[in-house]
Design a protein around this motif. Structure first.
Motif, mmCIF file in Angstrom:
data_model
loop_
_atom_site.group_PDB
_atom_site.id
_atom_site.type_symbol
_atom_site.label_atom_id
_atom_site.label_comp_id
_atom_site.label_asym_id
_atom_site.label_seq_id
_atom_site.Cartn_x
_atom_site.Cartn_y
_atom_site.Cartn_z
ATOM 1 N N SER A 95 0.849 -1.188 0.000
ATOM 2 C CA SER A 95 0.000 0.000 0.000
ATOM 3 C C SER A 95 0.884 1.237 0.000
ATOM 4 O O SER A 95 2.020 1.213 0.466
ATOM 5 C CB SER A 95 -0.954 0.006 1.194
ATOM 6 O OG SER A 95 -0.249 0.127 2.413
ATOM 7 N N LEU A 96 0.292 2.319 -0.508
ATOM 8 C CA LEU A 96 1.063 3.532 -0.718
ATOM 9 C C LEU A 96 1.439 4.231 0.582
ATOM 10 O O LEU A 96 2.533 4.786 0.714
ATOM 11 C CB LEU A 96 0.249 4.500 -1.590
ATOM 12 C CG LEU A 96 0.929 5.805 -2.022
ATOM 13 C CD1 LEU A 96 2.185 5.518 -2.830
ATOM 14 C CD2 LEU A 96 -0.039 6.660 -2.820
ATOM 15 N N GLY A 97 0.534 4.203 1.553
ATOM 16 C CA GLY A 97 0.720 4.968 2.765
ATOM 17 C C GLY A 97 1.221 4.150 3.934
ATOM 18 O O GLY A 97 1.997 3.198 3.789
ATOM 19 N N ASP A 98 0.690 4.478 5.093
ATOM 20 C CA ASP A 98 1.211 3.920 6.337
ATOM 21 C C ASP A 98 0.567 2.614 6.748
ATOM 22 O O ASP A 98 0.772 2.153 7.873
ATOM 23 C CB ASP A 98 1.052 4.942 7.467
ATOM 24 C CG ASP A 98 -0.414 5.294 7.727
ATOM 25 O OD1 ASP A 98 -0.666 6.126 8.608
ATOM 26 O OD2 ASP A 98 -1.299 4.733 7.032
ATOM 27 N N GLY A 99 -0.225 2.036 5.854
ATOM 28 C CA GLY A 99 -0.837 0.753 6.167
ATOM 29 C C GLY A 99 -2.028 0.830 7.088
ATOM 30 O O GLY A 99 -2.484 -0.187 7.593
ATOM 31 N N SER A 100 -2.563 2.024 7.288
ATOM 32 C CA SER A 100 -3.745 2.154 8.134
ATOM 33 C C SER A 100 -4.968 1.577 7.419
ATOM 34 O O SER A 100 -4.904 1.203 6.256
ATOM 35 C CB SER A 100 -3.985 3.632 8.472
ATOM 36 O OG SER A 100 -4.229 4.364 7.292
ATOM 37 N N SER A 101 -6.073 1.535 8.132
ATOM 38 C CA SER A 101 -7.274 0.870 7.621
ATOM 39 C C SER A 101 -7.718 1.409 6.267
ATOM 40 O O SER A 101 -8.180 0.660 5.415
ATOM 41 C CB SER A 101 -8.409 1.053 8.622
ATOM 42 O OG SER A 101 -8.100 0.434 9.838
ATOM 43 N N THR A 102 -7.587 2.715 6.061
ATOM 44 C CA THR A 102 -8.097 3.319 4.832
ATOM 45 C C THR A 102 -7.098 3.279 3.685
ATOM 46 O O THR A 102 -7.388 3.758 2.597
ATOM 47 C CB THR A 102 -8.494 4.778 5.095
ATOM 48 O OG1 THR A 102 -7.343 5.470 5.591
ATOM 49 C CG2 THR A 102 -9.610 4.862 6.119
ATOM 50 N N ASP A 103 -5.949 2.713 3.910
ATOM 51 C CA ASP A 103 -4.885 2.672 2.908
ATOM 52 C C ASP A 103 -5.062 1.404 2.080
ATOM 53 O O ASP A 103 -4.796 0.301 2.563
ATOM 54 C CB ASP A 103 -3.544 2.678 3.650
ATOM 55 C CG ASP A 103 -2.367 2.944 2.752
ATOM 56 O OD1 ASP A 103 -1.243 2.547 3.127
ATOM 57 O OD2 ASP A 103 -2.559 3.557 1.690
ATOM 58 N N THR A 104 -5.520 1.535 0.850
ATOM 59 C CA THR A 104 -5.866 0.372 0.026
ATOM 60 C C THR A 104 -4.670 -0.544 -0.183
ATOM 61 O O THR A 104 -3.584 -0.103 -0.574
ATOM 62 C CB THR A 104 -6.403 0.833 -1.336
ATOM 63 O OG1 THR A 104 -7.564 1.626 -1.145
ATOM 64 C CG2 THR A 104 -6.768 -0.366 -2.209
ATOM 65 N N GLN A 105 -4.903 -1.823 0.070
ATOM 66 C CA GLN A 105 -3.862 -2.827 -0.149
ATOM 67 C C GLN A 105 -4.043 -3.462 -1.520
ATOM 68 O O GLN A 105 -5.149 -3.849 -1.890
ATOM 69 C CB GLN A 105 -3.907 -3.904 0.936
ATOM 70 C CG GLN A 105 -3.570 -3.377 2.328
ATOM 71 C CD GLN A 105 -3.489 -4.465 3.360
ATOM 72 O OE1 GLN A 105 -3.263 -5.639 3.039
ATOM 73 N NE2 GLN A 105 -3.652 -4.106 4.617
#
Lengths: 116, 109
Positions: A95-105
């Protein structure tokens, strides 16, 4: 397009052998995840990296499982002394961001491991 | 202990009709819910998501409904198309993702 790739796609190992599974995430993706999917089950979380740092390895089933991402891009999942219960599809996601819930995998196609 | 459950392993629907896929969860701390679609020999592909502060999210033919009091999530596909035939996984998130066991949808032409 350049999605997540995994190699090998299929691996057959004799019980007791060591295996190494490779994941090439999407270029520039910060977070990387490994999942194990047993037959008839959903993916189960194994471990998570943010860049080269392994921030969560709570899902690794035993100390025979080891994952690394030394340069913050390619990752390798190593299984030592494989057992029959290790037979599963191993999925990698990035995923592009920090792997939080809203960060699409974004998932790779998986490596199907069969331990005889 | 399975925190996310999909109790229907398979579903068949006629083309053009509505497909409804269901998912139940046990952990009230989950704050984000997702549906993934998976074709054979491919990895799961993100389809649609919903935050726990909402009860509905719509994207084209796909709508996800969340009933927090019942701890229940559903995916509606209207109208269903043969290309929708795949395995659908629901997932819930609180620090990490928890997946259900999947529902295999077959859309009959």
């Amino acid at each position: 397009g350049a999605g997540v790739s995994q190699s090998p796609r299929y691996k057959v190992a004799k019980r007791g052998q060591d295996v190494a599974l490779r994941c090439d995430p999407i270029s520039g993706h910060v977070s990387l995840f490994w999942y194990q999917q047993a037959l008839g089950q959903g993916p189960e979380f194994l471990t998570y990296f943010q860049n080269e740092a392994q921030l969560d390895k709570s899902g690794l089933p035993s100390d025979r499982f080891f994952a690394e991402r030394p340069e913050g891009s390619v990752s390798t999942l190593k299984i030592q002394r494989t057992q029959q219960e290790d037979s599963a599809v191993y999925l990698c996601a990035s995923s592009l961001g920090d792997g939080s819930s809203t960060d699409t995998q974004y998932f790779g196609p998986g490596t199907r491991l069969t331990v005889l | 202990d399975q925190q996310v459950k999909q109790n229907s392993p398979s579903l068949s629907v006629q083309e053009g009709r509505i497909s409804i896929l269901n998912c139940d969860y046990t952990n009230s701390m989950f704050d984000y819910f997702l549906w993934y679609k998976k074709y054979p020999a491919e990895g799961p592909t993100f389809l649609i998501s919903i935050s726990s502060i909402k009860d509905k999210n719509e994207d084209g033919r796909f709508t996800v409904f969340l009933n927090k009091s019942a701890k229940h999530l559903s995916l509606h596909i209207v109208p269903s198309q043969p290309g929708d035939s795949a395995v659908y996984f629901c997932a819930a998130s609180r620090n990490q993702f928890y997946f259900g066991t999947g529902t295999s949808l077959t859309v009959i032409p």
